[in-house]
Design a protein around this motif. Sequence first.
Motif, short mmCIF file in Angstrom:
data_model
loop_
_atom_site.label_atom_id
_atom_site.label_comp_id
_atom_site.label_asym_id
_atom_site.label_seq_id
_atom_site.Cartn_x
_atom_site.Cartn_y
_atom_site.Cartn_z
N LEU A 110 35.42 -114.68 9.56
CA LEU A 110 34.73 -115.84 10.12
C LEU A 110 33.58 -115.30 10.97
O LEU A 110 33.80 -114.57 11.94
N VAL A 111 32.36 -115.64 10.58
CA VAL A 111 31.18 -115.11 11.25
C VAL A 111 30.25 -116.27 11.63
O VAL A 111 30.33 -117.35 11.03
N PRO A 112 29.40 -116.06 12.66
CA PRO A 112 29.18 -114.82 13.40
C PRO A 112 30.32 -114.53 14.36
O PRO A 112 31.03 -115.44 14.79
N GLY A 113 30.47 -113.26 14.70
CA GLY A 113 31.50 -112.85 15.64
C GLY A 113 31.69 -111.36 15.59
O GLY A 113 31.51 -110.72 14.54
N LEU A 114 32.06 -110.78 16.71
CA LEU A 114 32.22 -109.34 16.79
C LEU A 114 33.45 -108.86 16.04
O LEU A 114 33.46 -107.77 15.47
N VAL A 115 34.51 -109.68 16.01
CA VAL A 115 35.71 -109.30 15.27
C VAL A 115 35.42 -109.33 13.77
O VAL A 115 35.77 -108.40 13.03
N GLY A 116 34.78 -110.40 13.30
CA GLY A 116 34.43 -110.47 11.89
C GLY A 116 33.50 -109.34 11.48
O GLY A 116 33.62 -108.77 10.39
N THR A 117 32.57 -108.98 12.36
CA THR A 117 31.65 -107.89 12.07
C THR A 117 32.39 -106.56 12.00
O THR A 117 32.10 -105.72 11.13
N ALA A 118 33.35 -106.35 12.89
CA ALA A 118 34.15 -105.11 12.84
C ALA A 118 34.90 -105.01 11.52
O ALA A 118 34.99 -103.93 10.92
N LEU A 119 35.42 -106.15 11.03
CA LEU A 119 36.14 -106.12 9.76
C LEU A 119 35.19 -105.84 8.59
O LEU A 119 35.49 -104.99 7.74
N THR A 120 34.07 -106.54 8.52
CA THR A 120 33.16 -106.32 7.39
C THR A 120 32.61 -104.90 7.39
O THR A 120 32.41 -104.30 6.32
N ARG A 121 32.38 -104.34 8.57
CA ARG A 121 31.89 -102.96 8.64
C ARG A 121 32.92 -102.00 8.05
O ARG A 121 32.58 -101.09 7.27
N GLU A 122 34.19 -102.20 8.38
CA GLU A 122 35.24 -101.33 7.86
C GLU A 122 35.43 -101.52 6.35
O GLU A 122 35.62 -100.55 5.60
N LEU A 123 35.36 -102.75 5.89
CA LEU A 123 35.53 -103.01 4.46
C LEU A 123 34.37 -102.42 3.67
O LEU A 123 34.57 -101.88 2.57
N ASN A 124 33.16 -102.52 4.19
CA ASN A 124 32.02 -101.89 3.52
C ASN A 124 32.20 -100.38 3.47
O ASN A 124 31.86 -99.73 2.46
N ARG A 125 32.71 -99.81 4.54
CA ARG A 125 32.93 -98.36 4.58
C ARG A 125 33.90 -97.92 3.49
O ARG A 125 33.73 -96.85 2.88
N GLN A 126 34.91 -98.75 3.23
CA GLN A 126 35.91 -98.42 2.22
C GLN A 126 35.58 -98.97 0.84
O GLN A 126 36.32 -98.74 -0.11
N GLY A 127 34.48 -99.70 0.72
CA GLY A 127 34.11 -100.26 -0.57
C GLY A 127 35.01 -101.38 -1.03
O GLY A 127 35.20 -101.57 -2.24
N LEU A 128 35.57 -102.15 -0.09
CA LEU A 128 36.46 -103.25 -0.44
C LEU A 128 35.71 -104.58 -0.38
O LEU A 128 34.88 -104.78 0.51
N PRO A 129 36.00 -105.49 -1.29
CA PRO A 129 35.30 -106.79 -1.30
C PRO A 129 35.83 -107.71 -0.20
O PRO A 129 36.96 -107.58 0.26
N PHE A 130 34.99 -108.66 0.20
CA PHE A 130 35.42 -109.62 1.21
C PHE A 130 34.65 -110.92 1.04
O PHE A 130 33.59 -110.97 0.42
N GLY A 131 35.22 -111.97 1.60
CA GLY A 131 34.56 -113.26 1.66
C GLY A 131 34.18 -113.58 3.09
O GLY A 131 34.68 -112.96 4.04
N LEU A 132 33.28 -114.54 3.25
CA LEU A 132 32.85 -114.99 4.57
C LEU A 132 33.00 -116.49 4.69
O LEU A 132 32.82 -117.23 3.72
N GLU A 133 33.31 -116.93 5.90
CA GLU A 133 33.11 -118.32 6.29
C GLU A 133 32.07 -118.29 7.40
O GLU A 133 32.32 -117.75 8.48
N VAL A 134 30.89 -118.85 7.14
CA VAL A 134 29.81 -118.86 8.12
C VAL A 134 29.95 -120.14 8.93
O VAL A 134 29.73 -121.24 8.42
N VAL A 135 30.33 -119.98 10.20
CA VAL A 135 30.71 -121.14 11.02
C VAL A 135 29.69 -121.46 12.11
O VAL A 135 29.88 -122.42 12.86
N GLY A 136 28.61 -120.68 12.21
CA GLY A 136 27.62 -120.95 13.25
C GLY A 136 26.38 -120.11 13.05
O GLY A 136 26.30 -119.29 12.13
N ASP A 137 25.41 -120.32 13.92
CA ASP A 137 24.14 -119.62 13.85
C ASP A 137 24.01 -118.70 15.05
O ASP A 137 23.82 -119.16 16.19
#
Length: 427
Positions: A110-137
Amino acid sequence: MRIVIATEAQFHRTEDGRVLAPDSALGYAAWVHYLGVFDQILIAARVTRRSAQGAAGLPVEGPGVRVLPLPAYQGIGGYLRRRGALSAAVRQAVAEHRGTAADTTAFLALVPGLVGTALTRELNRQGLPFGLEVVGDVAEVLADRRIVSAAAGRMLARQCQQARAVSYVTRTVLQGRYPARADVPTVSCPRVRLEEEDFVAGSRPAPDGWGAVGARHPHPARTVRLLTIGSQERTYKGHDVLVDAVALMRSEGLRPEVTIVGDGRHHDEIVRRAAAHGLGDTVRFVRRLGSRPEVRAALDATDVFVLPSRTEGLPRVLVEAAARALPAVASAVGGVVEILPPRDLVPPDQPRRLAESLTDLIASPDRYAAASERNLATAREYSLDRLRPIRLSFHRTLREITVSADGSDATGRHSHAPAGSLAGPGR
């Protein structure tokens, strides 16, 4: 299949092991809809310790739903001090739950958010797919810090380009600012759950005696009741702006009764602001409403809902107010512009414009009745029956993307072939 969901929400764990959400919108009922597709919901969120005696809120955990506790912090300064611990905790959560071909885990941030960003950063590092829910600007959230706002906006835009499926809470606003890639399935699906009991049967007329002597000087036969609901953990909801607007209305001879529902770090500051304006007999503060029936009762007992936010995604509480046929005045931010017409919108951080719009609404019974009818019709577009199939479609697509991700390319990165289109508004 399980799903790990990263959220910026902060929960409290009591001595007896319960995990509580301070906001009723983040309790167990907010997460169970994922169980329509996934077998287990793991919520990665910050968790603080609270004594059982001093804790209040709704339980988060229940059958099929469990919290993965992350280090707690407050604000950017707290995040910077605990960034390493947060990254390590997220890395451990991914390692423990990424699963195998026979026991797969989907990931959603769930983004934006620092927790969501920490997760996507780790998933990108490992090459794992992910989905997003964009809940704000995030650009609106950080509008007063231009350089930080620009950097955060670029980060959110990059996340949307990296995601394999994206759900937006707005129909067009956030999609236009933070688009996904053209080959990625997207949906418009607000985080709103309106069941039939949340709707009133019909619109409401203006209260008896409402009218005006002159366009700017209403003299209602009884006190005007205003209501706003929102977290005071940060200043996003603009409760200070409403206090200033009410002070201006009083200076013009109008004495509304105002109920401000909210709790958080800025609560005492807002109370002091009201006292400094001499509004002790005008503004009533309620720290929280513990259940949906209590929220409905509060909405039914008011005349106008006010949402003077500095930033929003698609505000659930505004849709809930509309479902009670309640006229509203709100800031023109985020997805609010998709709910209310321009006449009921004001610029953020402008108490005088807010006071003028509220005064004009009170002065016009015809405008009031039309707003009530229009808002009720708009709320019907967000009913659970209409949103459930869109939400399920998104969850199924995320599941399919995760299952098919075993076919990675030679670099170990997963291919970005589309997993199929999703039906629903916004795409």
